[in-house]
Design a protein around this motif. Structure first.
Motif, PDB file in Angstrom:
ATOM      1  N   TYR A 175       0.842  -1.206   0.000  1.00 53.93           N
ATOM      2  CA  TYR A 175       0.000   0.000   0.000  1.00 53.93           C
ATOM      3  C   TYR A 175       0.877   1.256   0.000  1.00 53.93           C
ATOM      4  CZ  TYR A 175      -3.733  -3.271   1.180  1.00 53.93           C
ATOM      5  OH  TYR A 175      -4.616  -4.321   1.169  1.00 53.93           O
ATOM      6  N   VAL A 190      -3.419   4.756  -3.641  1.00 54.75           N
ATOM      7  CA  VAL A 190      -4.234   4.488  -2.455  1.00 54.75           C
ATOM      8  C   VAL A 190      -3.707   5.316  -1.292  1.00 54.75           C
ATOM      9  CG1 VAL A 190      -4.733   2.137  -3.231  1.00 54.75           C
ATOM     10  CG2 VAL A 190      -2.811   2.541  -1.673  1.00 54.75           C
ATOM     11  N   PRO A 191      -4.531   5.544  -0.265  1.00 52.98           N
ATOM     12  CA  PRO A 191      -4.061   6.309   0.899  1.00 52.98           C
ATOM     13  C   PRO A 191      -2.961   5.553   1.645  1.00 52.98           C
ATOM     14  CG  PRO A 191      -6.458   6.040   0.928  1.00 52.98           C
ATOM     15  CD  PRO A 191      -5.932   5.123  -0.125  1.00 52.98           C
ATOM     16  N   CYS A 192      -2.176   6.284   2.379  1.00 52.00           N
ATOM     17  CA  CYS A 192      -1.160   5.667   3.239  1.00 52.00           C
ATOM     18  C   CYS A 192      -0.692   6.698   4.249  1.00 52.00           C
ATOM     19  CB  CYS A 192       0.029   5.166   2.414  1.00 52.00           C
ATOM     20  SG  CYS A 192       1.416   4.561   3.432  1.00 52.00           S
ATOM     21  N   SER A 240      -4.262  10.225   6.094  1.00 53.30           N
ATOM     22  CA  SER A 240      -5.043   9.790   4.937  1.00 53.30           C
ATOM     23  C   SER A 240      -5.668   8.419   5.131  1.00 53.30           C
ATOM     24  CB  SER A 240      -4.165   9.788   3.673  1.00 53.30           C
ATOM     25  OG  SER A 240      -3.094   8.871   3.800  1.00 53.30           O
ATOM     26  N   GLY A 241      -5.140   7.625   6.067  1.00 53.62           N
ATOM     27  CA  GLY A 241      -5.700   6.306   6.330  1.00 53.62           C
ATOM     28  C   GLY A 241      -4.711   5.190   6.038  1.00 53.62           C
ATOM     29  N   CYS A 242      -5.070   3.985   6.484  1.00 57.14           N
ATOM     30  CA  CYS A 242      -4.234   2.799   6.268  1.00 57.14           C
ATOM     31  C   CYS A 242      -5.106   1.675   5.735  1.00 57.14           C
ATOM     32  CB  CYS A 242      -3.553   2.361   7.562  1.00 57.14           C
ATOM     33  SG  CYS A 242      -2.580   0.838   7.382  1.00 57.14           S
ATOM     34  N   PRO A 243      -5.127   1.456   4.408  1.00 59.16           N
ATOM     35  CA  PRO A 243      -5.974   0.409   3.841  1.00 59.16           C
ATOM     36  C   PRO A 243      -5.524  -1.002   4.198  1.00 59.16           C
ATOM     37  CG  PRO A 243      -4.628   1.421   2.134  1.00 59.16           C
ATOM     38  CD  PRO A 243      -4.436   2.232   3.368  1.00 59.16           C
ATOM     39  N   ALA A 244      -4.296  -1.147   4.713  1.00 59.08           N
ATOM     40  CA  ALA A 244      -3.845  -2.476   5.125  1.00 59.08           C
ATOM     41  C   ALA A 244      -4.632  -2.970   6.333  1.00 59.08           C
ATOM     42  CB  ALA A 244      -2.357  -2.443   5.447  1.00 59.08           C
ATOM     43  N   GLY A 273      -7.538  -5.057   5.601  1.00 58.48           N
ATOM     44  CA  GLY A 273      -7.416  -5.462   4.201  1.00 58.48           C
ATOM     45  C   GLY A 273      -6.439  -6.609   4.038  1.00 58.48           C
TER      46      GLY A 273
END
Length: 341
Positions: free
Chosen positions: A119, A125-127, A134-138, A141
């Protein structure tokens, strides 16, 4: 890749004077150039430090070794003093990357490499490491490669280095310099857990240059050490779990002291001296090693969901710790270019 200026620093003073918010130092460039190619890092200027006299590897009067920040990983791993006194470090370096990368990558750069979280490397994607807040899609996920220890609500990335796991186990000290003067950073304090500021990987200031790494005298561990790395393929893959283990045994086979550090499980090499102390004065056996593994993994939490979860890392790490200690008890495994799996 964006345009940038390039300059060759003739000495440390010039390199330090050139540092700033839009400038980056470059040695081997094996990670820095990747980040630039992926448009994740956009320095306006690169300052080449390869002319600085920081590539030496030498013995110190107290039995320790000084490893120059510009010494290449391969030169470090194969250096006679490192192979004789620090086989754990040599093996860890040779378990990382590929021969071509090890020939280019510098010791200082190895300490500073960024996470290989997919990510983080995907600019689409956000990181929170790239753009705080911005967020952590991991989280929630696909987290197969991610942390089970020391993670936060903002980041679950892992530190990718093999070399650093061994340096953590060996109580290395990082010597850095700025225009304000020199500073020593104990290895345990060099890398950071993500906490509320996952964009900060380490405690090196923006105006500081790594000059060398000192590894204290560690010859008592040379006869009983191993670097165990578990990964998805034999060649050029980052650790799912790795273990740097070293034992100092007395003439009766009892443990005088032990060192154990984990890689692939946290935002920094993971070590717990209280877990190591469980072996002090003990005759090493599987039951004792199991207790060490349980203590080291205390508080571990899997991440992700479904097939993307890394829940498998908990039993994998436990078994890897026990196996590494059992192997170290039997004698040092000296790698010649590939790791023990």
């Amino acid at each position: 890749m964006n345009d940038f200026d390039y300059a060759m620093a003739p000495d440390s003073g010039a390199a330090l004077a050139a540092l700033g918010p839009d400038a980056k130092l470059i040695a081997g460039g094996t990670n820095l150039l990747d980040l630039m190619k992926e448009n994740l890092l956009r320095p306006a200027r690169l300052v080449d430090i390869n002319r600085l006299p920081l590539a030496g590897i030498e013995a110190l009067a107290d039995g320790g070794l000084r490893l120059g920040a510009l010494a290449r990983n391969a030169a470090t791993a194969y250096h006679p003093l490192v192979r004789e006194r620090l086989p754990l470090l040599s093996s860890a370096i040779l378990a990382g990357a590929s021969p071509q990368i090890r020939n280019m990558a510098s010791n200082g750069g190895n300490l500073l490499q960024r996470t290989r979280c997919y990510y983080f490397y995907d600019a689409g994607v956000p990181c929170n490491k790239r753009q705080p807040g911005s967020g952590c899609p991991a989280i929630g996920g696909l987290a197969r490669q991610h942390a089970i220890l020391g993670a936060s609500a903002h980041c679950i990335a892992t530190h990718p280095s093999d070399m650093c796991v061994a340096l953590a186990a060996l109580d290395a000290v990082v010597h850095v310099r700025s225009l304000r003067g020199p500073r020593e950073i104990p290895f345990a304090a060099f890398h950071r857990l993500p906490g509320d500021t996952p964009e900060l990987d380490n405690t090196l200031a923006d105006d500081e240059l790594i000059e060398y790494i000192v590894v204290p005298a560690s010859e008592q561990y040379a006869a009983h050490s191993v670097y165990l790395k578990l990964r998805e393929r034999q060649s050029y893959a980052f650790a799912l779990v790795s273990v740097a283990a070293a034992l100092d045994l007395d003439s009766a086979g009892r443990v005088r002291s032990a060192r154990v550090a984990l890689g692939g499980v946290a935002h920094k090499p993971w070590r717990d001296p209280a877990a190591e102390e469980l072996l002090s004065g003990q005759l090493p056996d599987i039951a004792a090693f199991e207790r060490v593994a349980t203590r080291l993994l205390q508080g571990a939490q899997p991440q992700g969901i479904g097939v993307g979860s890394n829940v498998f890392k908990l039993p994998m790490a436990h078994r890897a710790i026990v196996r590494a200690l059992e192997t170290a008890m039997q004698g040092t495994v000296r790698n010649t270019g590939e790791n023990l799996q």
